[in-house]
Structures are given as C-alpha cells and as structure tokens.
Design a protein around this motif. Structure first.
Motif, short mmCIF file in Angstrom:
data_model
loop_
_atom_site.label_atom_id
_atom_site.label_comp_id
_atom_site.label_asym_id
_atom_site.label_seq_id
_atom_site.Cartn_x
_atom_site.Cartn_y
_atom_site.Cartn_z
N ARG A 14 0.99 -1.28 0.16
CA ARG A 14 0.05 -0.03 0.66
C ARG A 14 0.58 1.07 -0.16
N ASP A 15 0.68 2.18 -1.15
CA ASP A 15 1.31 3.20 -1.07
C ASP A 15 3.13 3.48 -1.19
N GLY A 16 3.28 1.69 -1.99
CA GLY A 16 4.79 1.74 -2.38
C GLY A 16 4.69 0.83 -0.77
N ARG A 17 4.59 1.04 1.15
CA ARG A 17 4.78 -0.09 1.62
C ARG A 17 4.22 -1.50 1.82
N PRO A 18 4.97 -1.69 1.63
CA PRO A 18 5.12 -3.85 2.17
C PRO A 18 3.98 -4.29 2.95
N ILE A 19 2.68 -4.68 2.95
CA ILE A 19 1.80 -4.74 4.44
C ILE A 19 2.22 -6.35 4.50
N LEU A 20 2.68 -7.18 4.28
CA LEU A 20 2.17 -8.71 4.31
C LEU A 20 3.09 -8.78 2.68
N ARG A 21 4.34 -9.61 3.44
CA ARG A 21 5.25 -10.51 3.09
C ARG A 21 5.19 -11.78 2.13
N GLU A 22 4.93 -12.75 1.31
CA GLU A 22 5.29 -13.55 0.98
C GLU A 22 4.71 -14.68 2.84
N VAL A 23 2.99 -14.50 2.55
CA VAL A 23 1.90 -15.23 3.74
C VAL A 23 1.34 -16.04 2.64
N SER A 24 1.89 -17.38 3.64
CA SER A 24 1.18 -18.96 3.07
C SER A 24 0.36 -19.43 4.52
N LEU A 25 -0.91 -19.50 3.69
CA LEU A 25 -2.07 -20.25 4.73
C LEU A 25 -2.67 -21.25 4.15
N THR A 26 -3.13 -21.91 4.97
CA THR A 26 -4.15 -23.60 4.65
C THR A 26 -5.01 -23.66 5.46
N VAL A 27 -6.92 -23.26 5.24
CA VAL A 27 -7.09 -23.37 6.53
C VAL A 27 -8.06 -24.35 5.75
N ARG A 28 -8.75 -25.51 6.64
CA ARG A 28 -9.94 -26.71 6.26
C ARG A 28 -11.31 -26.07 6.53
N ALA A 29 -11.77 -26.87 6.69
CA ALA A 29 -12.36 -27.37 7.69
C ALA A 29 -13.19 -27.87 8.58
N GLY A 30 -13.74 -27.51 9.75
CA GLY A 30 -13.68 -27.96 10.70
C GLY A 30 -12.26 -27.13 11.95
N GLU A 31 -11.12 -26.34 11.01
CA GLU A 31 -10.36 -26.12 11.89
C GLU A 31 -10.38 -24.54 12.66
N HIS A 32 -9.94 -24.15 13.59
CA HIS A 32 -10.26 -22.79 14.19
C HIS A 32 -8.33 -21.98 14.87
N TRP A 33 -8.46 -21.48 14.00
CA TRP A 33 -7.44 -20.54 13.78
C TRP A 33 -7.30 -19.23 14.54
N ALA A 34 -6.35 -19.03 15.32
CA ALA A 34 -5.36 -18.11 15.77
C ALA A 34 -4.82 -17.43 15.29
N LEU A 35 -5.23 -16.02 14.85
CA LEU A 35 -4.20 -15.30 14.36
C LEU A 35 -3.58 -14.00 15.12
N LEU A 36 -2.20 -14.00 15.27
CA LEU A 36 -1.55 -13.33 16.14
C LEU A 36 -0.36 -12.64 15.73
N GLY A 37 -0.46 -11.31 17.16
CA GLY A 37 0.93 -10.96 16.02
C GLY A 37 0.33 -9.66 16.77
N ALA A 38 1.65 -9.06 17.16
CA ALA A 38 1.73 -7.30 17.92
C ALA A 38 0.81 -6.67 17.18
N ASN A 39 1.06 -5.35 17.66
CA ASN A 39 0.10 -4.48 16.52
C ASN A 39 0.55 -3.72 15.53
N GLY A 40 0.11 -3.94 14.13
CA GLY A 40 0.71 -3.31 13.52
C GLY A 40 2.06 -4.12 12.30
N ALA A 41 1.40 -5.88 13.19
CA ALA A 41 2.05 -6.96 12.47
C ALA A 41 1.54 -7.28 11.26
#
Length: 262
Positions: A14-41
């Motif tokens: 966004r506006d030339g600034r990388p917000i996410l880099r090389e993110v890969s993730l797979t979620v399947r039916a019945g799975e319950h994921w937590a997405l954790l990180g500091a503010n601004g992650a």
C-alpha cells in the motif's frame, strides 16, 4: 478435510509500503485458527484478504474454492461470516433485527423486506446457542459490549457460512464479557463441527480452548504456522512479540507472562 481458505505467496503493498510479505496459509473445514501478532503486524490486513475484502498485490488467495480476481467480491463476501466489533450501527434495532441483517448483508433492515419462517426459526436457534434468548427484543444501545459481540456472531452465522472470521471480537470487553464470548464460541464450535474459524487477537488469554491451529505474524511475515501445540510455545511467542515470555496452558486456555532473568 476440505479446504476453506488458501493463500499462497501473498504480498500486499500500500502506497509503496509492504504490509504483507510471502504469506501462505491453508485453513480446512472444522479447523479453528488463531491469528496472532503485535499491533501493526498485518493481522487485520490478512483477515481482510481471507474475507474477500481486498485483493493481494502478488500471490493467490482462494476463499471457499473461488480465487480472488476471478469472482465478484460482493457475492463471495456474502458467503463468509465476518465479525467486526466496530459494527457501524446507529439505529436502535433489536437483537432479533440485528441478527436478521445478516441475511441481507446490510447494516439496517431493508425496506419492505420480510424474513421467511425458516429465517425466523434460525434467529431463534442462533440467539439461543449464543445465550441471547432472553435479549431478542432488547435494543442495540442498551446492550453491553459482550452482548453486542455475541449478537454480531449470530448475525454473521445467519447465511450459514462455512467460514467465520473474527477480528479482535473481545475488544472493549470486561472480564465477564470476555469469558461469556469465549464460552459462546465453544458452544458454537460444538454445534457446528464443520465450521472453520479464524480469530485475530494479540492476547492469548482470549483464545478459546477449542483453538486447533495458529499463525504468528511479525512485520507482515509468517513467523510460524501450524497446530497450536507446535506454534504456541514460549520461544515462538517471545520472538513474535520481541519479549522473553513464558507460556502456560491450563484446561485448554493459555496465559503468558514475562520471563524473569537472573
């Protein structure tokens, strides 16, 4: 188990600034994921991609079998339950009516729209599951933050989605409100075993005991991802938040504190 979400090599700029880099993730039916990180992650940004709110700059995202860029985002979003505690409602709707807006994917009830008997029955069932049966006629301004949070979960479930995204649902809750919300999520997961969920937070204490997987984000990159027993360790969490931390789990719930050094 069938895939509900897949992100591969995702970058977001966004506006030339990388917000996410090389993110890969797979979620399947019945799975319950937590997405954790500091503010601004990049947690809420990633959740927006998974919820078909925006497109990646690079890489691919598939939501419920549809690839972003090849599908109408509005139609796809209607198939995903998205819970935002900052729901922009200003009218004094009742709990029942707020839940019904999940059918039309609108903030207010649409003029001249009437729910079907089956939809009315679904409101009854969802509000009962989420502990709101006695509050169906209560109006939005009179509800506590915890009651609002549970109402928004019921609203998100009205279209019977296969995927539920929760963006810091415990924001603004006191201790009783947080615990009631977590209990409601546990009840929901028992009632809907095929439902997949992704919950964003930076507080491990907010994670339900039924959480099965976790992904740790730091500076827009995935630091660790996989089953909770492998990902939620003191060392991994310490790296994620850049603090020496000790992590404990009791009765399926987590607690964390700074590790004292000699």
């Amino acid at each position: 188990m069938s895939e509900v979400l897949r992100a591969e090599g995702v970058d977001l700029v966004r506006d030339g600034r990388p917000i996410l880099r090389e993110v890969s993730l797979t979620v399947r039916a019945g799975e319950h994921w937590a997405l954790l990180g500091a503010n601004g992650a990049g947690k809420s940004t990633l959740l927006g991609l998974l919820g078909a709110v925006t497109h990646p700059s690079r890489g691919t995202v598939e939501v419920l079998g549809s690839r972003l860029g090849r599908v109408d985002l509005r139609e796809l979003r209607a198939q995903v339950g998205h819970v935002n505690p900052r729901h922009p409602l200003s009218s004094p709707l009742t709990v029942r009516d707020v839940v019904l807006t999940g059918v039309t994917n609108s903030i207010e009830l649409l003029p001249r729209w009437r729910p079907s008997p089956e939809q009315e029955e679904r409101v009854e069932a969802l509000t009962a599951t989420l502990g709101l049966a006695a509050l169906r006629d209560a109006r939005w301004p009179t509800l506590s933050q915890g009651q609002r949070g549970r109402t928004l979960i019921a609203r998100a479930l009205m279209p019977e989605p296969r995927l539920l995204l929760l963006d810091e649902p415990a924001t603004g809750l006191d201790l009783p409100g947080r615990e009631q919300l977590i209990e409601a999520l546990e009840e929901l997961r028992s009632a809907r075993p095929r439902l997949a969920t992704v919950l964003v937070t930076h507080h491990l204490e907010e994670l339900p005991s039924g959480t099965t997987h976790a992904v740790l984000l730091r500076d827009g990159r995935v630091l660790a991802s996989g089953p909770v027993d492998e990902v939620l360790t003191g060392d991994q969490i310490g790296k994620c938040f850049d603090l020496p931390l000790t992590l404990q789990r009791h009765d399926g719930r987590w607690s964390v504190r700074i590790r004292r050094t000699a």
